[in-house]
Scaffold this motif. Structure first.
Motif, PDB file in Angstrom:
ATOM      1  N   ASP A  15      16.759  28.119 -13.032  1.00  0.00           N
ATOM      2  CA  ASP A  15      17.898  28.718 -13.708  1.00  0.00           C
ATOM      3  C   ASP A  15      19.203  28.248 -13.052  1.00  0.00           C
ATOM      4  N   GLN A  16      19.223  28.224 -11.731  1.00  0.00           N
ATOM      5  CA  GLN A  16      20.398  27.747 -11.005  1.00  0.00           C
ATOM      6  C   GLN A  16      20.659  26.265 -11.310  1.00  0.00           C
ATOM      7  N   LEU A  17      19.599  25.487 -11.369  1.00  0.00           N
ATOM      8  CA  LEU A  17      19.728  24.063 -11.669  1.00  0.00           C
ATOM      9  C   LEU A  17      20.359  23.878 -13.046  1.00  0.00           C
ATOM     10  N   SER A  18      19.900  24.634 -14.010  1.00  0.00           N
ATOM     11  CA  SER A  18      20.440  24.556 -15.362  1.00  0.00           C
ATOM     12  C   SER A  18      21.931  24.907 -15.380  1.00  0.00           C
ATOM     13  N   LYS A  19      22.294  25.965 -14.699  1.00  0.00           N
ATOM     14  CA  LYS A  19      23.701  26.372 -14.644  1.00  0.00           C
ATOM     15  C   LYS A  19      24.549  25.349 -13.906  1.00  0.00           C
ATOM     16  N   ALA A  20      24.018  24.800 -12.822  1.00  0.00           N
ATOM     17  CA  ALA A  20      24.761  23.795 -12.055  1.00  0.00           C
ATOM     18  C   ALA A  20      24.985  22.535 -12.881  1.00  0.00           C
ATOM     19  N   ALA A  60      24.687  26.506  -3.081  1.00  0.00           N
ATOM     20  CA  ALA A  60      24.480  25.843  -1.787  1.00  0.00           C
ATOM     21  C   ALA A  60      23.057  26.011  -1.258  1.00  0.00           C
ATOM     22  N   GLY A  61      22.389  27.073  -1.613  1.00  0.00           N
ATOM     23  CA  GLY A  61      21.026  27.293  -1.140  1.00  0.00           C
ATOM     24  C   GLY A  61      19.963  26.575  -1.955  1.00  0.00           C
ATOM     25  N   ASN A  62      20.366  25.913  -3.025  1.00  0.00           N
ATOM     26  CA  ASN A  62      19.411  25.236  -3.896  1.00  0.00           C
ATOM     27  C   ASN A  62      19.382  23.752  -3.532  1.00  0.00           C
ATOM     28  N   LYS A  63      18.298  23.330  -2.899  1.00  0.00           N
ATOM     29  CA  LYS A  63      18.195  21.955  -2.404  1.00  0.00           C
ATOM     30  C   LYS A  63      18.278  20.926  -3.526  1.00  0.00           C
ATOM     31  N   THR A  64      17.720  21.244  -4.673  1.00  0.00           N
ATOM     32  CA  THR A  64      17.741  20.298  -5.788  1.00  0.00           C
ATOM     33  C   THR A  64      19.170  20.089  -6.276  1.00  0.00           C
ATOM     34  N   VAL A  65      19.909  21.166  -6.443  1.00  0.00           N
ATOM     35  CA  VAL A  65      21.296  21.068  -6.892  1.00  0.00           C
ATOM     36  C   VAL A  65      22.115  20.268  -5.879  1.00  0.00           C
ATOM     37  N   MET A  66      21.941  20.564  -4.613  1.00  0.00           N
ATOM     38  CA  MET A  66      22.722  19.878  -3.589  1.00  0.00           C
ATOM     39  C   MET A  66      22.356  18.389  -3.513  1.00  0.00           C
ATOM     40  N   SER A  67      21.107  18.073  -3.713  1.00  0.00           N
ATOM     41  CA  SER A  67      20.681  16.676  -3.727  1.00  0.00           C
ATOM     42  C   SER A  67      21.331  15.921  -4.886  1.00  0.00           C
ATOM     43  N   ILE A  68      21.340  16.545  -6.056  1.00  0.00           N
ATOM     44  CA  ILE A  68      21.982  15.927  -7.223  1.00  0.00           C
ATOM     45  C   ILE A  68      23.476  15.759  -6.972  1.00  0.00           C
TER      46      ILE A  68
END
Length: 97
Positions: A15-20, A60-68
């Protein structure tokens, strides 16, 4: 009965990834720089990175979002450097007789 562990965490991260991704869609920042001034180029890169960081700060706590986000920073950095190099080449070509 089968008990699946971590499904809530995965759902939250997706869900966070989608929003990011929605936050990162479109223009990140409009930057201007002097292609002959390394400090100006670096300032443009920093401005872009700061803008991108602001858009994903809440993830910031989502590794996938930060990697992207980090991959995007590198891509945009390379783009700025390429545009600066191209502008320098074009200005040199115009000055030659």
């Amino acid at each position: 009965m089968i008990n699946i562990q971590g499904l809530d965490k995965l759902t939250k991260e997706l869900d966070q990834l989608s929003k990011a991704m929605a936050e990162l869609d479109g223009d990140i920042a409009q930057v201007r720089f002097d292609p002959h001034d390394p400090a100006s180029i670096e300032q443009a890169i920093q401005q872009m990175e700061t803008s991108l960081d602001a858009r994903v700060a809440s993830y910031a706590g989502n590794k996938t979002v930060m990697s992207i986000a980090n991959d995007m920073k590198e891509k945009y950095r390379e783009g700025i450097l390429e545009k600066a190099a191209q502008a320098r080449l074009e200005s040199n070509d115009e000055g030659e007789v």
